[in-house]
Design a protein around this motif. Sequence first.
Motif, PDB file in Angstrom:
ATOM      1  N   ASN A 187     -10.106  31.066   5.023  1.00  0.00           N
ATOM      2  CA  ASN A 187     -10.333  32.420   4.852  1.00  0.00           C
ATOM      3  C   ASN A 187      -9.484  33.489   5.637  1.00  0.00           C
ATOM      4  O   ASN A 187     -10.050  34.454   5.992  1.00  0.00           O
ATOM      5  CB  ASN A 187     -11.714  32.902   4.988  1.00  0.00           C
ATOM      6  N   THR A 188      -8.342  32.779   5.855  1.00  0.00           N
ATOM      7  CA  THR A 188      -7.512  33.908   6.681  1.00  0.00           C
ATOM      8  C   THR A 188      -6.321  33.949   5.737  1.00  0.00           C
ATOM      9  O   THR A 188      -5.657  33.088   5.128  1.00  0.00           O
ATOM     10  CB  THR A 188      -7.160  33.482   7.940  1.00  0.00           C
ATOM     11  N   GLY A 189      -5.393  34.961   5.936  1.00  0.00           N
ATOM     12  CA  GLY A 189      -4.242  35.185   5.272  1.00  0.00           C
ATOM     13  C   GLY A 189      -3.653  36.404   5.576  1.00  0.00           C
ATOM     14  O   GLY A 189      -4.195  37.211   5.887  1.00  0.00           O
ATOM     15  N   LEU A 190      -2.252  36.562   5.217  1.00  0.00           N
ATOM     16  CA  LEU A 190      -1.518  37.874   5.149  1.00  0.00           C
ATOM     17  C   LEU A 190      -2.031  38.775   3.739  1.00  0.00           C
ATOM     18  O   LEU A 190      -2.188  38.238   2.602  1.00  0.00           O
ATOM     19  CB  LEU A 190      -0.120  37.595   5.260  1.00  0.00           C
ATOM     20  N   ASN A 191      -2.111  39.995   4.202  1.00  0.00           N
ATOM     21  CA  ASN A 191      -2.606  40.779   3.332  1.00  0.00           C
ATOM     22  C   ASN A 191      -1.358  41.855   3.203  1.00  0.00           C
ATOM     23  O   ASN A 191      -1.100  42.596   4.256  1.00  0.00           O
ATOM     24  CB  ASN A 191      -3.918  41.635   3.565  1.00  0.00           C
ATOM     25  N   GLU A 192      -0.738  42.043   2.176  1.00  0.00           N
ATOM     26  CA  GLU A 192       0.537  42.669   2.050  1.00  0.00           C
ATOM     27  C   GLU A 192       0.465  44.270   1.590  1.00  0.00           C
ATOM     28  O   GLU A 192       1.225  45.299   1.568  1.00  0.00           O
ATOM     29  CB  GLU A 192       1.565  42.302   0.885  1.00  0.00           C
ATOM     30  N   ASN A 193      -0.959  44.559   1.402  1.00  0.00           N
ATOM     31  CA  ASN A 193      -1.141  45.926   0.791  1.00  0.00           C
ATOM     32  C   ASN A 193      -0.978  47.060   1.772  1.00  0.00           C
ATOM     33  O   ASN A 193      -0.126  48.016   1.098  1.00  0.00           O
ATOM     34  CB  ASN A 193      -2.636  46.016   0.631  1.00  0.00           C
ATOM     35  N   LEU A 194      -1.144  47.351   2.760  1.00  0.00           N
ATOM     36  CA  LEU A 194      -0.825  48.081   3.825  1.00  0.00           C
ATOM     37  C   LEU A 194       0.904  48.361   3.719  1.00  0.00           C
ATOM     38  O   LEU A 194       1.409  49.516   3.510  1.00  0.00           O
ATOM     39  CB  LEU A 194      -1.348  48.216   5.193  1.00  0.00           C
ATOM     40  N   ALA A 195       1.409  47.228   3.993  1.00  0.00           N
ATOM     41  CA  ALA A 195       2.924  47.210   4.207  1.00  0.00           C
ATOM     42  C   ALA A 195       3.369  47.647   2.909  1.00  0.00           C
ATOM     43  O   ALA A 195       4.539  48.563   3.090  1.00  0.00           O
ATOM     44  CB  ALA A 195       3.466  45.691   4.564  1.00  0.00           C
ATOM     45  N   HIS A 202       4.232  55.842   1.505  1.00  0.00           N
ATOM     46  CA  HIS A 202       4.134  56.855   2.581  1.00  0.00           C
ATOM     47  C   HIS A 202       5.419  57.220   3.229  1.00  0.00           C
ATOM     48  O   HIS A 202       5.661  58.256   3.850  1.00  0.00           O
ATOM     49  CB  HIS A 202       3.225  56.400   3.611  1.00  0.00           C
ATOM     50  N   THR A 203       6.261  56.257   2.819  1.00  0.00           N
ATOM     51  CA  THR A 203       7.792  56.549   3.583  1.00  0.00           C
ATOM     52  C   THR A 203       8.898  56.433   2.515  1.00  0.00           C
ATOM     53  O   THR A 203       9.189  57.615   1.777  1.00  0.00           O
ATOM     54  CB  THR A 203       8.256  55.509   4.644  1.00  0.00           C
ATOM     55  N   LEU A 204       9.512  55.667   2.125  1.00  0.00           N
ATOM     56  CA  LEU A 204      10.528  55.425   1.387  1.00  0.00           C
ATOM     57  C   LEU A 204      10.526  55.808   0.058  1.00  0.00           C
ATOM     58  O   LEU A 204      11.317  56.311  -0.609  1.00  0.00           O
ATOM     59  CB  LEU A 204      11.344  53.970   1.424  1.00  0.00           C
ATOM     60  N   GLY A 205       9.314  55.677  -0.657  1.00  0.00           N
ATOM     61  CA  GLY A 205       9.158  55.966  -2.006  1.00  0.00           C
ATOM     62  C   GLY A 205       9.571  54.681  -3.017  1.00  0.00           C
ATOM     63  O   GLY A 205       9.991  53.803  -2.711  1.00  0.00           O
ATOM     64  N   VAL A 206       8.787  54.779  -4.137  1.00  0.00           N
ATOM     65  CA  VAL A 206       8.621  53.773  -4.997  1.00  0.00           C
ATOM     66  C   VAL A 206      10.220  53.350  -5.453  1.00  0.00           C
ATOM     67  O   VAL A 206      10.579  52.256  -5.796  1.00  0.00           O
ATOM     68  CB  VAL A 206       7.839  54.153  -6.448  1.00  0.00           C
ATOM     69  N   ASP A 207      11.156  54.136  -5.719  1.00  0.00           N
ATOM     70  CA  ASP A 207      12.556  53.853  -5.783  1.00  0.00           C
ATOM     71  C   ASP A 207      13.430  53.542  -4.903  1.00  0.00           C
ATOM     72  O   ASP A 207      14.576  53.531  -4.795  1.00  0.00           O
ATOM     73  CB  ASP A 207      13.155  55.072  -6.539  1.00  0.00           C
ATOM     74  N   GLY A 208      12.750  53.537  -3.505  1.00  0.00           N
ATOM     75  CA  GLY A 208      13.428  53.249  -2.297  1.00  0.00           C
ATOM     76  C   GLY A 208      14.208  52.061  -2.039  1.00  0.00           C
ATOM     77  O   GLY A 208      13.763  51.011  -2.933  1.00  0.00           O
ATOM     78  N   PRO A 209      14.973  51.962  -1.108  1.00  0.00           N
ATOM     79  CA  PRO A 209      15.747  50.699  -0.902  1.00  0.00           C
ATOM     80  C   PRO A 209      15.163  49.752  -0.208  1.00  0.00           C
ATOM     81  O   PRO A 209      15.360  49.042   0.859  1.00  0.00           O
ATOM     82  CB  PRO A 209      16.970  51.222   0.012  1.00  0.00           C
ATOM     83  N   TYR A 210      14.151  49.156  -0.760  1.00  0.00           N
ATOM     84  CA  TYR A 210      13.176  47.959  -0.140  1.00  0.00           C
ATOM     85  C   TYR A 210      13.007  46.769  -1.208  1.00  0.00           C
ATOM     86  O   TYR A 210      13.113  47.098  -2.346  1.00  0.00           O
ATOM     87  CB  TYR A 210      11.990  48.453   0.528  1.00  0.00           C
ATOM     88  N   THR A 211      13.054  45.675  -0.559  1.00  0.00           N
ATOM     89  CA  THR A 211      12.794  44.457  -1.389  1.00  0.00           C
ATOM     90  C   THR A 211      11.422  43.794  -1.140  1.00  0.00           C
ATOM     91  O   THR A 211      10.623  44.275  -0.258  1.00  0.00           O
ATOM     92  CB  THR A 211      13.960  43.258  -1.248  1.00  0.00           C
ATOM     93  N   GLN A 212      10.959  42.806  -1.986  1.00  0.00           N
ATOM     94  CA  GLN A 212       9.758  42.196  -1.675  1.00  0.00           C
ATOM     95  C   GLN A 212       9.906  41.586  -0.356  1.00  0.00           C
ATOM     96  O   GLN A 212       8.888  41.496   0.259  1.00  0.00           O
ATOM     97  CB  GLN A 212       9.421  41.003  -3.026  1.00  0.00           C
ATOM     98  N   GLN A 213      11.100  41.109   0.088  1.00  0.00           N
ATOM     99  CA  GLN A 213      11.119  40.447   1.339  1.00  0.00           C
ATOM    100  C   GLN A 213      10.896  41.323   2.539  1.00  0.00           C
ATOM    101  O   GLN A 213      10.216  41.056   3.489  1.00  0.00           O
ATOM    102  CB  GLN A 213      12.708  39.790   1.365  1.00  0.00           C
ATOM    103  N   ASP A 214      11.350  42.716   2.474  1.00  0.00           N
ATOM    104  CA  ASP A 214      10.989  43.766   3.342  1.00  0.00           C
ATOM    105  C   ASP A 214       9.490  44.163   3.468  1.00  0.00           C
ATOM    106  O   ASP A 214       8.732  44.232   4.480  1.00  0.00           O
ATOM    107  CB  ASP A 214      11.492  45.064   3.000  1.00  0.00           C
ATOM    108  N   VAL A 215       8.794  44.144   2.211  1.00  0.00           N
ATOM    109  CA  VAL A 215       7.351  44.180   2.094  1.00  0.00           C
ATOM    110  C   VAL A 215       6.692  43.080   3.013  1.00  0.00           C
ATOM    111  O   VAL A 215       5.784  43.093   3.767  1.00  0.00           O
ATOM    112  CB  VAL A 215       6.825  44.190   0.676  1.00  0.00           C
ATOM    113  N   ARG A 216       7.119  41.899   2.747  1.00  0.00           N
ATOM    114  CA  ARG A 216       6.508  40.482   3.339  1.00  0.00           C
ATOM    115  C   ARG A 216       6.798  40.856   4.892  1.00  0.00           C
ATOM    116  O   ARG A 216       5.694  40.410   5.730  1.00  0.00           O
ATOM    117  CB  ARG A 216       7.047  39.521   2.864  1.00  0.00           C
TER     118      ARG A 216
END
Lengths: 460, 411
Positions: A187-195, A202-216
């Motif tokens: 019952n433990t694990g990473l939650n990506e929601n906030l990131a 809140h910052t870069l925007g949906v079209d911003g220059p980030y990838t799934q790897q950055d989220v993780r």
Amino acid sequence: MSFDPDLAEIRFGCGLSPVLAPAKSTKAILAALSGPDDMAARFPIESFETFQGRMLERARQSAIRRKDRGSPASRAATKAIRRLNQTARIDAAGWFGQTLMRRTWTEDGFRERLAHFWGDHFTARGKTGVLRRATSPYIEDAIRPHLTGRFEELLIAAVKHPLFLHYLDQQNSVGPNSAVATRRKKNTGLNENLAREVLELHTLGVDGPYTQQDVRQLAELFTGLTFQIRAGFKFNKHFAEPGAETVLGKEYGGDPARLRDVHAALRDLARHPATARHLCWKLAVHFVSDTPTEALVVAMTRRYDDSRGDLMQVYETLLNHPDAWVPAGNIKQPIDFVSSACRALAVAPELIAGFDERALQLNIIQPMGLMGQIWERPEGPDGWPEEDRQWVTPQGIAARLQWAVAVPQVLRPDLPDPRDFVRTALGTRSSAATAFAAKAAESRADGIGLILASPAFQRQ
Amino acid sequence: MSQRPLTRRAFLTRSAALGCSAAASPLLTPMTFAAAPGDNRLIVIILRGGMDGIGVVRPYGDPAYRALRGHHPMVSDTGPVDLDGFFAIHPALRPLMPLWHAEQLGFVHAVSTPYRDKRSHFDGQDLLEAGTPDLAQGLARDGWLNRMMTTMPGLTTRSAFAIGRDNMAVLSGSAPVSNWSPDSDLQLSPQAMLLAEMVMAEDPLFSAALKEAYGLAGSDGDPVRSLASESEILAEMQQNMLAATRGGTETKIAEFAAQQLRGATRIASFSLNGWDTHAQQYKGLNKALGRLAQVILELKSGLGPVWDKTAIVAMTEFGRTVRLNGSNGTDHGTAGAMIMAGGAIRGGRVVTDWPGLEESALYKRRDLMPTRDVRAHAGWLMRELFGTSVSDLESIIFPGLEMGSNPHLVL
């Protein structure tokens, strides 16, 4: 186009008032915003710190209830919890009344509008128990004190707030190789929601220059951000994923995990050019038009970049830009609509203070729901929609019109003469049709209602 | 329209003429919109609060059932009703038995969304309506029913209706959706109605919305035109608000839904609350199911001939614990039941891969074990009603879902 006091009050403030004169210049608007927060002092709303007392008591009673279900003590605890929930609900209606009065009586309307804008940008709501009523206290503590500083201070204050961590599921996000995960396994694990939301909304925007790897990676960096009911925010290093994380090509943290590395990442995100563009575009959309001019957005973005996100300077650019003064602005959100109506009617603070929860619900809060804004309950973390079309629906217009005709008589027992009110409410923006309707209406209530329902009043 | 400045007298004279033409204007009736694709109708009802599937569709034939939930004889006219020798329905659904016999009422059991373990209404409903596999990735900004619509050709603003006061996240998104709360009236004096049209005429967006509002408000039972005084109009408005908080507005919602679905509307969604039965659930369930039964019957009678082309599906965010708690209620659980009705469905059966109620068969030893993703059933329903492709269903509408075999829910 340039500064016009009536338009300034309507577009950047809380609407025209028969009692309070509009600011005379953009300088005056900004000076008021830099000054003390008079309305917070005059119409107080509970701080989150105080609100935590309710959460603590709720947790205490829950523990008693769980202990021996069915026992008299447990049953008493159930009752106590119900009372706590009820009191919080009633008090939250009162905070709504205070919000309304701040907007009605302020001479610093831009501050109220900004508090709403940034509160919406950092949308958070409680999902269970008394926490469902915590939105206003959260805005009071995390948002309102940071309206005029650098964006990064606002970002950090919001991201570390217990309600925000709760809403975006951060408080239980645990690094897969953290001390806690290796001990507990289940019952433990990473939650990506906030990131994800921090990058997307809140910052870069949906079209911003980030990838799934950055989220993780950001999610791993965020592990440890949590809170305790008594102490509030807490950085728990036992939750933290060991090692450094790379976000947008830059490495943060290492061992041991430290809160200052999270701060560093948030500051970098706040200063990123994509964030500047995203926030400035969003401000322009909120205050000026669904489709702001490129020139306006670019001017604001440049100022943001040059000042490292100094919000006062960005506001100054917005207010002084000719494209911010084009006529026919946005449709008011229901909160802006009902509060600007209260302001035009100069609704007395004693009257609203005398409203119980039921009166506030029946006369204002529920009608706002019919207009499409169930107060403090937007559908998702992206907050309220900005597009005019989302608000000008048959249901929305019917609800606004019905409210405008029916409710002012409760808010202002001696309704003003519609022929005067058309000038009070619309100032220089009155139209021939509206002035005619004010004159031709069969009753004062109809006349006032038609003025408030008119497109000239509905638009900011 | 004349450009001359209006005088009160000229306006009043013209008002009379306008009044007549407004009543006859085809713009003000909802029937003028072109039909959307296909002829089938889908109504999605979100049962908010977590319906106790085991209490509604009771597996009395399961050897473990009686020890968990007690014995409820099916002899009297008021007890549960046997469905198929294994399942029985809650007594409050008795009025729907004629539909069951006509194979227009069916159930799917031991199903759930992919939501596990946290058991929060808020997150559970979010996930149910978003139609995504989990929350850890963040939530979709739109609902699955709306995403399905984006794959349909020829939509108009009246093709789909979100009805009532709740946010219907399941229907929100980029495809056009109308919304209306038939439990709230719009009442204006004849004079104010005309003046409002005149005032709104300055702004096309407002003008169009007002015309539609008049049409909708006038068609939902009470006329807009009212001779009541302003204090009477206020009292009525407050009364509507009160009624809405107390519940009991679902009949109006069903009537309105049926009315729209008889016309150009193909998809409607609304919610029914009151399923969070933590204590004395025989009372709570009775009430909530009574309302659901009433809604379904109201829809049937309102839909008339269109009933045969209609599928109703009622879904909830999670089921409840199999055991009763200390206060004769149930707490938040995992798998539960889905209810279907309508002339278009293949009813008269309980679709399930029953997992059993013995402790070892339960999810975490406390909840009914989910045997299939409720999204698969919703997906097959849309496949059969609207011809939605399986690949769209598995990628756009329910990302990550494997549709699996077709349960043939539609005739």
